[in-house]
Design an enzyme around this catalytic site. Structure first.
Site, mmCIF file in Angstrom:
data_model
loop_
_atom_site.group_PDB
_atom_site.id
_atom_site.type_symbol
_atom_site.label_atom_id
_atom_site.label_comp_id
_atom_site.label_asym_id
_atom_site.label_seq_id
_atom_site.Cartn_x
_atom_site.Cartn_y
_atom_site.Cartn_z
ATOM 1 N N ASP A 94 -38.592 -34.185 -25.721
ATOM 2 C CA ASP A 94 -39.155 -32.843 -25.575
ATOM 3 C C ASP A 94 -38.073 -31.772 -25.590
ATOM 4 O OD1 ASP A 94 -40.817 -30.699 -25.110
ATOM 5 O OD2 ASP A 94 -41.026 -31.073 -22.969
ATOM 6 N N ASP A 293 -40.412 -27.400 -31.075
ATOM 7 C CA ASP A 293 -40.762 -28.175 -29.880
ATOM 8 C C ASP A 293 -41.193 -29.586 -30.251
ATOM 9 O OD1 ASP A 293 -41.559 -29.035 -27.361
ATOM 10 O OD2 ASP A 293 -43.523 -28.088 -27.518
#
Length: 452
Positions: A94, A293
């Site tokens: 992440d 992301d």
């Protein structure tokens, strides 16, 4: 998170909030193991075999095989060995958040069944509330010296969350210079998780936070001299790929670079504002702020650019034999053909390239082919992997997720403060001979990032 069919719209792990106040124990059981008055420890020394030059560590790089895919699993993850003795954990990659955390038996108030037994904390490894990393985690707001430990609460855009406490523990690494290191890093012991999908098993043991903040694993490794403050990933459209810390694998040419841009007070990776083009057609004069992301399965545009994109696509497809399909539960906008599609190759001739022109870079164009925004579902339909971010609660944030990052090497260079990308075969390591690696085939390095 659950499987694809449980998650439906994928995951969206971009961080919303890290609480700045001390968090009371969620139960007396949790307080028994990790009491508020516990004496927190100082970070232990780095344990390593790293080379030293002129009294300083020589930074190297570390490479981790990536597992998973966009469809049908909806996530990419790596294996990290943590603890002493070390144990393997699956962590969701992440770049949209800083904190790395594991489901933790403190004991656990609310945890899902994961691929491995829950992480077992030791009170002697608590991060003090006055530690600089704790202050960084809470945006510089101190928790108070008397709390004894560094509590945290992190919330994600998909309504998932983790509440816990920060600990120090060893991360066992094997670096590309053939040395080993066991740096002591701060990691979250998450003893209360809330999932977007209730009563679902978790495909990973936690989250690997790779944002720009001081508490991220990347920043901590850089501060200890283990690697440079550079992270890169290459997600294969066929599944798998690789993640690396340090700059050993960064190509010396062919990369497109754009300066990092800060969005408010968040530690997101952003190449700045971009103009959108569908083929050669501009999708509006307004520039959109973009975040990269890997914690997001799909790509999200705010309402206005999303509608402009969708209108352009539907206008083009009105002249083709494709028919809109409304009954595919995987994604909201889909099309079917005369027979089920087997791959994006079956339909790509009907779609154009979507391009993002980052205005702060020098010819910084990110071109998304149909493979970077289409999914072929189990029903044989072609569905858009670009969604309406306003409906997802992202407001004015535009997120480039895994689907659009596939088959690109993407590099976040915090040393030089720029972000780069280049199309790549992500099932092979790049320029292996230039980096002292024996072979470029990724299968040869299945354990490079994990100390056996």
């Amino acid at each position: 998170m659950g499987t694809w069919e449980a998650v439906r719209r994928g995951r969206l792990l971009i961080a919303l909030l890290v609480a700045a106040a001390a968090i009371p124990p969620a139960s007396s059981a949790a307080a028994t193991t990790l009491p508020k008055k516990a004496k927190a420890s100082s970070p232990p020394e780095l344990l390593s075999e790293l080379p030293v030059h002129a009294g300083r560590l020589v930074p190297s790089s570390v490479v981790f095989p990536i597992y998973g895919d966009v469809y049908p699993h909806g996530l990419y993850y790596v294996v990290m060995n943590i603890g002493d003795p070390s144990k393997p954990y699956f962590l969701d990659v992440d770049t949209g958040s800083d904190l790395t955390w594991l489901q933790c038996d403190a004991p656990c108030v609310s945890c899902s069944k994961g691929p491995h037994p829950w992480y077992r904390p030791k009170k002697s490894k608590l991060v003090p509330s006055g530690d600089p990393l704790c202050a960084a985690l809470h945006s510089g707001i101190a928790q108070g010296e008397n709390s004894g430990q560094c509590d945290y609460e992190i919330q994600y855009e998909d309504r998932g969350s983790s509440l816990g406490v920060l600990l120090y523990d060893a991360f066992s690494l094997r670096l590309t210079n053939s040395t080993r290191a066991s740096p002591i890093l701060a990691v979250g012991c998450g003893y209360d998780q809330q999932s977007a999908v209730q009563d679902a098993s978790a495909p990973t043991d936690g989250v690997l936070g790779l944002g720009t903040g001081k508490v991220s694993v990347l920043s901590q490794l850089s501060n200890q001299g283990v690697t440079k403050n550079v992270v890169g990933h290459c997600l294969s459209g066929k599944g798998g790929g690789y993640l690396f810390f340090g700059d050993d694998l960064v190509p010396s040419s062919r990369m497109t670079w754009a300066p990092m841009s800060r969005i408010g007070f968040r530690n997101y990776y952003s190449p700045g504002p971009a103009k959108l083009y569908w083929g050669t057609q501009s999708l509006g004069a307004k520039q959109i702020e973009v975040v990269l992301d890997t914690g997001s399965t799909f790509t999200y545009f705010e309402s206005h650019p999303y509608q402009a994109f969708l209108s352009a696509v539907k206008s083009d497809l009105s002249k083709t034999p494709l028919i809109e399909e409304f009954d595919d539960s995987a994604l909201p906008v889909c099309w079917k053909g005369q027979k089920p599609f087997k791959s994006v190759s079956d339909v790509k001739k009907y779609f154009k390239t979507l391009a993002l022109d980052f205005v702060k870079g020098k010819r910084a164009l990110l071109e998304l082919s149909p493979e970077n925004y289409l999914i072929i579902t189990k029903h044989g339909n072609a569905c858009l992997g670009i969604l309406n971010g306003s409906e997802a609660g992202l407001r004015n944030l535009n997120v480039i997720g895994d689907i659009s990052l596939q088959d690109h090497m993407v590099v976040y260079d915090n040393e030089k403060q720029h972000i780069g990308w280049v199309r790549a075969a992500c099932n092979r390591l790049p320029n292996a001979d230039d980096h002292g690696l024996e072979d470029g085939d990724l299968s040869q390095y299945a354990s490079m990032g994990v100390l056996k």
